[in-house]
Write a protein that holds these residues in place. Structure first.
Motif, PDB file in Angstrom:
ATOM      1  N   UNK A   1       0.832  -1.196   0.000  1.00  0.00           N
ATOM      2  CA  UNK A   1       0.000   0.000   0.000  1.00  0.00           C
ATOM      3  C   UNK A   1       0.875   1.257   0.000  1.00  0.00           C
ATOM      4  N   UNK A   2       0.325   2.376  -0.470  1.00  0.00           N
ATOM      5  CA  UNK A   2       1.108   3.618  -0.471  1.00  0.00           C
ATOM      6  C   UNK A   2       1.126   4.263   0.916  1.00  0.00           C
ATOM      7  N   UNK A   3       1.752   3.572   1.851  1.00  0.00           N
ATOM      8  CA  UNK A   3       1.816   4.023   3.241  1.00  0.00           C
ATOM      9  C   UNK A   3       3.261   4.021   3.709  1.00  0.00           C
ATOM     10  N   UNK A   4       3.555   4.923   4.640  1.00  0.00           N
ATOM     11  CA  UNK A   4       4.903   4.950   5.212  1.00  0.00           C
ATOM     12  C   UNK A   4       4.867   5.595   6.590  1.00  0.00           C
ATOM     13  N   UNK A   5       5.911   5.354   7.341  1.00  0.00           N
ATOM     14  CA  UNK A   5       6.128   5.980   8.640  1.00  0.00           C
ATOM     15  C   UNK A   5       7.504   6.605   8.593  1.00  0.00           C
ATOM     16  N   UNK A   6       7.595   7.867   9.008  1.00  0.00           N
ATOM     17  CA  UNK A   6       8.892   8.535   9.149  1.00  0.00           C
ATOM     18  C   UNK A   6       9.058   8.891  10.619  1.00  0.00           C
ATOM     19  N   UNK A   7      10.283   8.784  11.117  1.00  0.00           N
ATOM     20  CA  UNK A   7      10.485   8.979  12.543  1.00  0.00           C
ATOM     21  C   UNK A   7      11.887   9.510  12.835  1.00  0.00           C
ATOM     22  N   UNK A   8      11.937  10.518  13.709  1.00  0.00           N
ATOM     23  CA  UNK A   8      13.200  11.015  14.261  1.00  0.00           C
ATOM     24  C   UNK A   8      13.321  10.423  15.666  1.00  0.00           C
ATOM     25  N   UNK A   9      14.391   9.734  15.905  1.00  0.00           N
ATOM     26  CA  UNK A   9      14.586   9.039  17.174  1.00  0.00           C
ATOM     27  C   UNK A   9      14.945  10.008  18.300  1.00  0.00           C
ATOM     28  N   UNK A  10      14.382   9.742  19.476  1.00  0.00           N
ATOM     29  CA  UNK A  10      14.797  10.451  20.679  1.00  0.00           C
ATOM     30  C   UNK A  10      16.066   9.774  21.189  1.00  0.00           C
ATOM     31  N   UNK A  11      16.714  10.411  22.140  1.00  0.00           N
ATOM     32  CA  UNK A  11      17.924   9.811  22.724  1.00  0.00           C
ATOM     33  C   UNK A  11      17.595   8.468  23.363  1.00  0.00           C
ATOM     34  N   UNK A  12      16.471   8.384  24.023  1.00  0.00           N
ATOM     35  CA  UNK A  12      16.062   7.129  24.670  1.00  0.00           C
ATOM     36  C   UNK A  12      15.823   6.038  23.627  1.00  0.00           C
ATOM     37  N   UNK A  13      15.176   6.381  22.512  1.00  0.00           N
ATOM     38  CA  UNK A  13      14.892   5.403  21.460  1.00  0.00           C
ATOM     39  C   UNK A  13      16.172   4.911  20.790  1.00  0.00           C
ATOM     40  N   UNK A  14      17.174   5.768  20.732  1.00  0.00           N
ATOM     41  CA  UNK A  14      18.446   5.372  20.113  1.00  0.00           C
ATOM     42  C   UNK A  14      19.116   4.251  20.900  1.00  0.00           C
ATOM     43  N   UNK A  15      18.830   4.173  22.189  1.00  0.00           N
ATOM     44  CA  UNK A  15      19.464   3.143  23.009  1.00  0.00           C
ATOM     45  C   UNK A  15      18.848   1.765  22.775  1.00  0.00           C
ATOM     46  N   UNK A  16      17.673   1.727  22.150  1.00  0.00           N
ATOM     47  CA  UNK A  16      17.045   0.443  21.849  1.00  0.00           C
ATOM     48  C   UNK A  16      16.384   0.530  20.468  1.00  0.00           C
ATOM     49  N   UNK A  17      17.210   0.557  19.457  1.00  0.00           N
ATOM     50  CA  UNK A  17      16.736   0.708  18.077  1.00  0.00           C
ATOM     51  C   UNK A  17      15.763  -0.391  17.675  1.00  0.00           C
ATOM     52  N   UNK A  18      16.060  -1.623  18.069  1.00  0.00           N
ATOM     53  CA  UNK A  18      15.234  -2.757  17.658  1.00  0.00           C
ATOM     54  C   UNK A  18      13.787  -2.599  18.131  1.00  0.00           C
ATOM     55  N   UNK A  19      13.598  -2.224  19.390  1.00  0.00           N
ATOM     56  CA  UNK A  19      12.240  -2.033  19.910  1.00  0.00           C
ATOM     57  C   UNK A  19      11.534  -0.874  19.220  1.00  0.00           C
ATOM     58  N   UNK A  20      12.241   0.211  19.024  1.00  0.00           N
ATOM     59  CA  UNK A  20      11.638   1.385  18.388  1.00  0.00           C
ATOM     60  C   UNK A  20      11.204   1.068  16.966  1.00  0.00           C
ATOM     61  N   UNK A  21      12.044   0.381  16.227  1.00  0.00           N
ATOM     62  CA  UNK A  21      11.698   0.014  14.854  1.00  0.00           C
ATOM     63  C   UNK A  21      10.523  -0.958  14.841  1.00  0.00           C
ATOM     64  N   UNK A  22      10.503  -1.900  15.791  1.00  0.00           N
ATOM     65  CA  UNK A  22       9.384  -2.842  15.878  1.00  0.00           C
ATOM     66  C   UNK A  22       8.073  -2.100  16.128  1.00  0.00           C
ATOM     67  N   UNK A  23       8.091  -1.087  16.980  1.00  0.00           N
ATOM     68  CA  UNK A  23       6.885  -0.290  17.243  1.00  0.00           C
ATOM     69  C   UNK A  23       6.461   0.473  15.993  1.00  0.00           C
ATOM     70  N   UNK A  24       7.419   1.009  15.265  1.00  0.00           N
ATOM     71  CA  UNK A  24       7.098   1.744  14.045  1.00  0.00           C
ATOM     72  C   UNK A  24       6.494   0.816  12.988  1.00  0.00           C
ATOM     73  N   UNK A  25       7.030  -0.385  12.866  1.00  0.00           N
ATOM     74  CA  UNK A  25       6.490  -1.360  11.917  1.00  0.00           C
ATOM     75  C   UNK A  25       5.080  -1.760  12.354  1.00  0.00           C
ATOM     76  N   UNK A  26       4.860  -1.924  13.639  1.00  0.00           N
ATOM     77  CA  UNK A  26       3.519  -2.254  14.139  1.00  0.00           C
ATOM     78  C   UNK A  26       2.536  -1.133  13.791  1.00  0.00           C
ATOM     79  N   UNK A  27       2.977   0.111  13.937  1.00  0.00           N
ATOM     80  CA  UNK A  27       2.136   1.256  13.568  1.00  0.00           C
ATOM     81  C   UNK A  27       1.799   1.218  12.080  1.00  0.00           C
ATOM     82  N   UNK A  28       2.785   0.909  11.256  1.00  0.00           N
ATOM     83  CA  UNK A  28       2.573   0.812   9.819  1.00  0.00           C
ATOM     84  C   UNK A  28       1.608  -0.322   9.482  1.00  0.00           C
TER      85      UNK A  28
END
Length: 101
Positions: free
Chosen positions: A24-51
């Protein structure tokens, strides 16, 4: 895997990601916070879940049907155009005259 990471960039301390859905023509764009940078895998998983939620709720727009081929058969009558133009100008003048009173 119904998504593709198309951008993952760092400029200075800023970290950015763009994840696109493959179907589908859908996307998520995200700027990481300092806290999110410490756990990239979880943050990306949440973004994929949102998508995926967006994709689950995706309603395609109605199809666009070009009708340009039909327009050629509609002949524009120049006299009719002049008549409408004169009528519209008279109406405009009448409205402007009423506003100044």
């Amino acid at each position: 895997m119904e998504y593709k990471i198309t951008r993952f960039e760092q400029i200075g301390d800023e970290l950015f990601i763009r994840i696109e859905h493959k179907e589908f023509p859908l996307y998520v764009e995200h700027h990481f916070t300092e806290e999110e940078k410490s756990n990239l895998e979880d943050t990306i998983a949440k973004l994929v879940a949102e998508l995926e939620i967006q994709a689950d709720n995706y309603v395609p727009p109605p199809p666009i049907v070009s009708r340009l081929d039909e327009i050629e058969s509609l002949i524009t009558d120049e006299a009719k155009i002049r008549s409408y133009k004169e009528q519209l100008l008279r109406e405009r003048e009448s409205m402007e005259g009423n506003q100044t009173r």
